[in-house]
Design an enzyme around this catalytic site. Structure first.
Site, short mmCIF file in Angstrom:
data_model
loop_
_atom_site.label_atom_id
_atom_site.label_comp_id
_atom_site.label_asym_id
_atom_site.label_seq_id
_atom_site.Cartn_x
_atom_site.Cartn_y
_atom_site.Cartn_z
N HIS A 126 -68.82 15.52 25.75
CA HIS A 126 -69.65 16.71 25.98
C HIS A 126 -70.56 17.04 24.78
O HIS A 126 -71.45 17.88 24.91
CB HIS A 126 -68.77 17.94 26.27
CG HIS A 126 -67.96 17.83 27.52
ND1 HIS A 126 -68.54 17.57 28.74
CD2 HIS A 126 -66.62 17.93 27.75
CE1 HIS A 126 -67.58 17.52 29.66
NE2 HIS A 126 -66.41 17.73 29.09
N ASP A 163 -63.81 10.58 33.39
CA ASP A 163 -63.22 11.91 33.13
C ASP A 163 -63.59 12.84 34.30
O ASP A 163 -64.62 12.67 34.94
CB ASP A 163 -63.83 12.45 31.82
CG ASP A 163 -63.13 13.70 31.30
OD1 ASP A 163 -62.29 13.57 30.40
OD2 ASP A 163 -63.44 14.81 31.81
ZN LIG Z 1 -62.51 16.33 30.94
#
Ligand SMILES: [Zn+2]
Length: 307
Positions: A126, A163
């Site tokens: 991220h 993910d």
């Molecule tokens: Zn995650």
């Protein structure tokens, strides 16, 4: 030895409070499971070397690096956002996590191994060029990919991200970069809930609804990812391996089982053997149910090592 297990003691010292799911116990759960399953003795463990500033700045802004240095607390916690918090060890853990993949790539290029798992935290996918977010400070995978492109001159690198959360930082760093094909599967409409408005044709983004299970995952890999990966013929494969899509994980709403993670890894290993000289480097991203995480990482590594 075909598979390296790369970690660093600092990765265990970064913590964001007792309540936080991205905890040092995650690495303990992985380690314990590798020992109890007998896998640990079959892997070659190496310690990560911290990434250099030059490595970090290939994908992050100098402002971002300066900001993290400024925020790094001498004691207690510094909150960058409500989810992403620094303690006095966070910065050195982040440098170590960012350097783990580089150790892996150099060893693989010296033919000391074919595959590697970087058992590191904080995670990375991220982290944006100029912003830490979603438990991530530096984008470990992107830093490694940028190093690999520059040092070894590969023309075609595949990034795989399974993910439960979309790897928005990695996407931002490589969007429309013709040397990269990034294939993602993630749960729609959850964190980070930002999707590239102008995702390039090198981004194969497959968002799926809550409760999606392994059968759909396998179908998507075969019908949506593999044709593009086969056309692309990657010379190296990097994986953002998040296990928070597991049915036991409380942060995600997908219905995966560790057997699905074994399957997808075996599929990637076969592809890497055909096009990439077997070269795969995988990074720990999410996965917060400790038991499911230990089981999932073990089958992932077992497949990477062809055991
Ligand atoms: Zn995650």
């Amino acid at each position: 030895m075909q598979t390296l297990y790369i970690t660093h003691p600092e990765c265990r010292l970064h913590e964001m409070g007792d309540w936080h799911p991205e905890s040092p116990f995650r690495l303990d759960a992985i380690n314990d499971h590798l020992i109890s399953s007998g896998l640990q003795g079959l892997l070659e463990e190496r310690e990560a070397l911290p990434a250099t500033e030059v490595d970090i700045l290939r994908v992050h802004s100098s402002k971002h690096l300066e900001y993290l240095r400024k925020m790094s607390p001498a004691e207690g916690y510094a909150e960058l956002d409500p989810d992403t918090i620094m303690n006095p060890h966070t910065l050195s853990a982040a440098f170590a996590a960012a350097g783990a993949g580089i150790v892996a790539v150099d060893a693989i290029m010296k033919n000391e191994a074919h595959t590697a798992f970087c058992s590191v935290r904080p995670p990375g996918h991220h982290a944006r060029p100029g912003q830490a977010m979603g438990f991530c400070f530096f984008n470990n995978l992107a830093i490694t990919v940028a190093y690999t492109l520059e040092k070894y001159g590969f023309k075609r690198i595949a990034i795989i991200d399974f993910d439960v959360h979309h790897g928005n930082g990695t996407e931002e760093m490589f969007n429309s970069d013709a040397r990269i094909l990034m294939c993602s599967i993630y749960q729609d409409a959850i964190f980070p809930n930002v999707y590239a408005q102008n995702a390039g044709s090198n981004m194969v983004n497959i968002g799926v609804p809550a409760n999606t299970g392994g059968e759909t995952l396998r179908d998507i890999v075969e019908t949506r990812w593999m044709p593009q990966l086969e056309d692309f013929q990657p010379e190296f494969i990097f994986v953002s391996a998040g296990f928070d899509g597991h049915r036991d994980d409380m942060l995600g709403g997908l219905n995966m089982h560790e057997s699905d993670y074994a399957w997808i890894t075996e599929r990637l290993v076969k592809l890497a053997d055909r096009t990439a000289g077997g070269r795969i480097v995988s990074f720990l991203e999410g996965g917060y149910d400790l038991s499911a995480l230990g089981r999932s990482v073990a089958v992932h590594i077992k497949a990477l090592a062809k055991l």
